[in-house]
Design a protein around this motif. Sequence first.
Motif, PDB file in Angstrom:
ATOM      1  N   LEU A   1      58.272  -9.645  69.498  1.00 50.57           N
ATOM      2  CA  LEU A   1      56.960 -10.245  69.238  1.00 50.57           C
ATOM      3  C   LEU A   1      55.857  -9.212  69.461  1.00 50.57           C
ATOM      4  O   LEU A   1      54.960  -9.059  68.627  1.00 50.57           O
ATOM      5  CB  LEU A   1      56.738 -11.467  70.135  1.00 50.57           C
ATOM      6  CG  LEU A   1      57.624 -12.679  69.860  1.00 50.57           C
ATOM      7  CD1 LEU A   1      57.505 -13.700  70.988  1.00 50.57           C
ATOM      8  CD2 LEU A   1      57.290 -13.304  68.524  1.00 50.57           C
ATOM      9  N   ASP A   2      55.939  -8.481  70.579  1.00 47.30           N
ATOM     10  CA  ASP A   2      54.941  -7.446  70.881  1.00 47.30           C
ATOM     11  C   ASP A   2      54.998  -6.297  69.880  1.00 47.30           C
ATOM     12  O   ASP A   2      53.999  -5.618  69.653  1.00 47.30           O
ATOM     13  CB  ASP A   2      55.140  -6.896  72.291  1.00 47.30           C
ATOM     14  CG  ASP A   2      54.613  -7.818  73.370  1.00 47.30           C
ATOM     15  OD1 ASP A   2      53.866  -8.755  73.049  1.00 47.30           O
ATOM     16  OD2 ASP A   2      54.943  -7.590  74.550  1.00 47.30           O
ATOM     17  N   GLY A   3      56.165  -6.074  69.299  1.00 41.35           N
ATOM     18  CA  GLY A   3      56.335  -5.002  68.321  1.00 41.35           C
ATOM     19  C   GLY A   3      55.879  -5.370  66.923  1.00 41.35           C
ATOM     20  O   GLY A   3      56.029  -4.584  65.988  1.00 41.35           O
ATOM     21  N   GLY A   4      55.344  -6.576  66.757  1.00 43.76           N
ATOM     22  CA  GLY A   4      54.766  -6.966  65.479  1.00 43.76           C
ATOM     23  C   GLY A   4      55.618  -7.905  64.641  1.00 43.76           C
ATOM     24  O   GLY A   4      55.345  -8.075  63.455  1.00 43.76           O
ATOM     25  N   LYS A   5      56.649  -8.519  65.247  1.00 49.73           N
ATOM     26  CA  LYS A   5      57.497  -9.477  64.520  1.00 49.73           C
ATOM     27  C   LYS A   5      57.988  -8.893  63.190  1.00 49.73           C
ATOM     28  O   LYS A   5      57.870  -9.497  62.146  1.00 49.73           O
ATOM     29  CB  LYS A   5      56.755 -10.793  64.287  1.00 49.73           C
ATOM     30  CG  LYS A   5      56.489 -11.571  65.552  1.00 49.73           C
ATOM     31  CD  LYS A   5      55.609 -12.781  65.315  1.00 49.73           C
ATOM     32  CE  LYS A   5      56.312 -13.854  64.540  1.00 49.73           C
ATOM     33  NZ  LYS A   5      55.551 -15.111  64.488  1.00 49.73           N
TER      34      LYS A   5
ATOM     35  N   PHE B   1      67.339  -0.401  60.766  1.00 49.20           N
ATOM     36  CA  PHE B   1      66.036  -0.030  60.218  1.00 49.20           C
ATOM     37  C   PHE B   1      64.947  -0.927  60.797  1.00 49.20           C
ATOM     38  O   PHE B   1      63.908  -0.454  61.260  1.00 49.20           O
ATOM     39  CB  PHE B   1      66.049  -0.117  58.684  1.00 49.20           C
ATOM     40  CG  PHE B   1      64.706   0.150  58.075  1.00 49.20           C
ATOM     41  CD1 PHE B   1      64.226   1.443  57.932  1.00 49.20           C
ATOM     42  CD2 PHE B   1      63.899  -0.895  57.651  1.00 49.20           C
ATOM     43  CE1 PHE B   1      62.967   1.690  57.381  1.00 49.20           C
ATOM     44  CE2 PHE B   1      62.650  -0.658  57.103  1.00 49.20           C
ATOM     45  CZ  PHE B   1      62.186   0.633  56.971  1.00 49.20           C
ATOM     46  N   CYS B   2      65.162  -2.225  60.780  1.00 48.67           N
ATOM     47  CA  CYS B   2      64.164  -3.168  61.296  1.00 48.67           C
ATOM     48  C   CYS B   2      63.980  -2.993  62.809  1.00 48.67           C
ATOM     49  O   CYS B   2      62.862  -3.046  63.312  1.00 48.67           O
ATOM     50  CB  CYS B   2      64.585  -4.598  60.951  1.00 48.67           C
ATOM     51  SG  CYS B   2      63.266  -5.810  61.152  1.00 48.67           S
ATOM     52  N   ALA B   3      65.075  -2.752  63.518  1.00 45.90           N
ATOM     53  CA  ALA B   3      64.985  -2.514  64.965  1.00 45.90           C
ATOM     54  C   ALA B   3      64.154  -1.272  65.256  1.00 45.90           C
ATOM     55  O   ALA B   3      63.320  -1.256  66.164  1.00 45.90           O
ATOM     56  CB  ALA B   3      66.384  -2.379  65.563  1.00 45.90           C
ATOM     57  N   THR B   4      64.351  -0.214  64.460  1.00 48.37           N
ATOM     58  CA  THR B   4      63.582   1.018  64.616  1.00 48.37           C
ATOM     59  C   THR B   4      62.101   0.758  64.390  1.00 48.37           C
ATOM     60  O   THR B   4      61.246   1.226  65.149  1.00 48.37           O
ATOM     61  CB  THR B   4      64.104   2.096  63.635  1.00 48.37           C
ATOM     62  OG1 THR B   4      65.467   2.376  63.944  1.00 48.37           O
ATOM     63  CG2 THR B   4      63.288   3.365  63.721  1.00 48.37           C
TER      64      THR B   4
ATOM     65  N   ASN C   1      53.467   1.933  69.283  1.00 55.99           N
ATOM     66  CA  ASN C   1      52.162   2.192  68.671  1.00 55.99           C
ATOM     67  C   ASN C   1      51.114   1.198  69.166  1.00 55.99           C
ATOM     68  O   ASN C   1      49.945   1.549  69.328  1.00 55.99           O
ATOM     69  CB  ASN C   1      52.260   2.175  67.147  1.00 55.99           C
ATOM     70  CG  ASN C   1      52.963   3.397  66.600  1.00 55.99           C
ATOM     71  OD1 ASN C   1      52.995   4.449  67.233  1.00 55.99           O
ATOM     72  ND2 ASN C   1      53.548   3.258  65.431  1.00 55.99           N
ATOM     73  N   ARG C   2      51.548  -0.027  69.439  1.00 53.44           N
ATOM     74  CA  ARG C   2      50.613  -1.039  69.947  1.00 53.44           C
ATOM     75  C   ARG C   2      50.171  -0.720  71.369  1.00 53.44           C
ATOM     76  O   ARG C   2      49.007  -0.900  71.728  1.00 53.44           O
ATOM     77  CB  ARG C   2      51.273  -2.411  69.913  1.00 53.44           C
ATOM     78  CG  ARG C   2      50.408  -3.491  70.517  1.00 53.44           C
ATOM     79  CD  ARG C   2      51.030  -4.849  70.417  1.00 53.44           C
ATOM     80  NE  ARG C   2      50.144  -5.835  71.011  1.00 53.44           N
ATOM     81  CZ  ARG C   2      50.438  -7.106  71.138  1.00 53.44           C
ATOM     82  NH1 ARG C   2      51.577  -7.564  70.672  1.00 53.44           N
ATOM     83  NH2 ARG C   2      49.592  -7.919  71.702  1.00 53.44           N
ATOM     84  N   TYR C   3      51.100  -0.273  72.205  1.00 53.35           N
ATOM     85  CA  TYR C   3      50.814  -0.135  73.627  1.00 53.35           C
ATOM     86  C   TYR C   3      50.585   1.283  74.114  1.00 53.35           C
ATOM     87  O   TYR C   3      50.230   1.467  75.273  1.00 53.35           O
ATOM     88  CB  TYR C   3      51.948  -0.754  74.452  1.00 53.35           C
ATOM     89  CG  TYR C   3      51.925  -2.247  74.414  1.00 53.35           C
ATOM     90  CD1 TYR C   3      50.884  -2.959  75.008  1.00 53.35           C
ATOM     91  CD2 TYR C   3      52.926  -2.956  73.776  1.00 53.35           C
ATOM     92  CE1 TYR C   3      50.852  -4.339  74.972  1.00 53.35           C
ATOM     93  CE2 TYR C   3      52.907  -4.335  73.732  1.00 53.35           C
ATOM     94  CZ  TYR C   3      51.871  -5.022  74.333  1.00 53.35           C
ATOM     95  OH  TYR C   3      51.846  -6.381  74.303  1.00 53.35           O
TER      96      TYR C   3
END
Length: 149
Positions: free
Chosen positions: A66-70, A92-95, A103-105
């Motif tokens: 969720l914090d990683g942008g869903k 790929f999606c996990a990466t 990048n968010r934090y």
Amino acid sequence: MSASIASIFYLSLVTVLAAKVSTSCDVVDDKCLKCLCMIRTGCDIERECTDDGQCGLFGITKLYWLDGGKKVIIGDNPNAVGAFERCVLEPFCATETVRGFYNRYQKAVNPLSNNTCVDLVVKHIHGIQAKEVPKVLENEVLDCYKHLH
């Protein structure tokens, strides 16, 4: 080819592809992603979700996702049942989730060390509120980073 070598090869391919399509201002390099995956799960691309909710080759939890942008796999809906699992079990999606999280934090907290990769791994494992770098973990990250090509 051993499972670990195959996993690193696959992750290398995924991170190259991710770098080509990533839309964020990226501070996470491919070597760091490889080290994170090696430290977390040995880059086990067949790893499912554990009883404590850590999934895939990076051991991503739902809150982290969720914090990683869903992030979602192409054609999926982030609000659909199972979107979290489908994403974090697909390399790929996990990466992209790891990139999105960091990048968010990255600017939200003070750097813990002089090494961005060490910071990423510590925050990934110990949470964004981590206040110090365990020396054993720092050495493991730096050693991994130094030996990857």
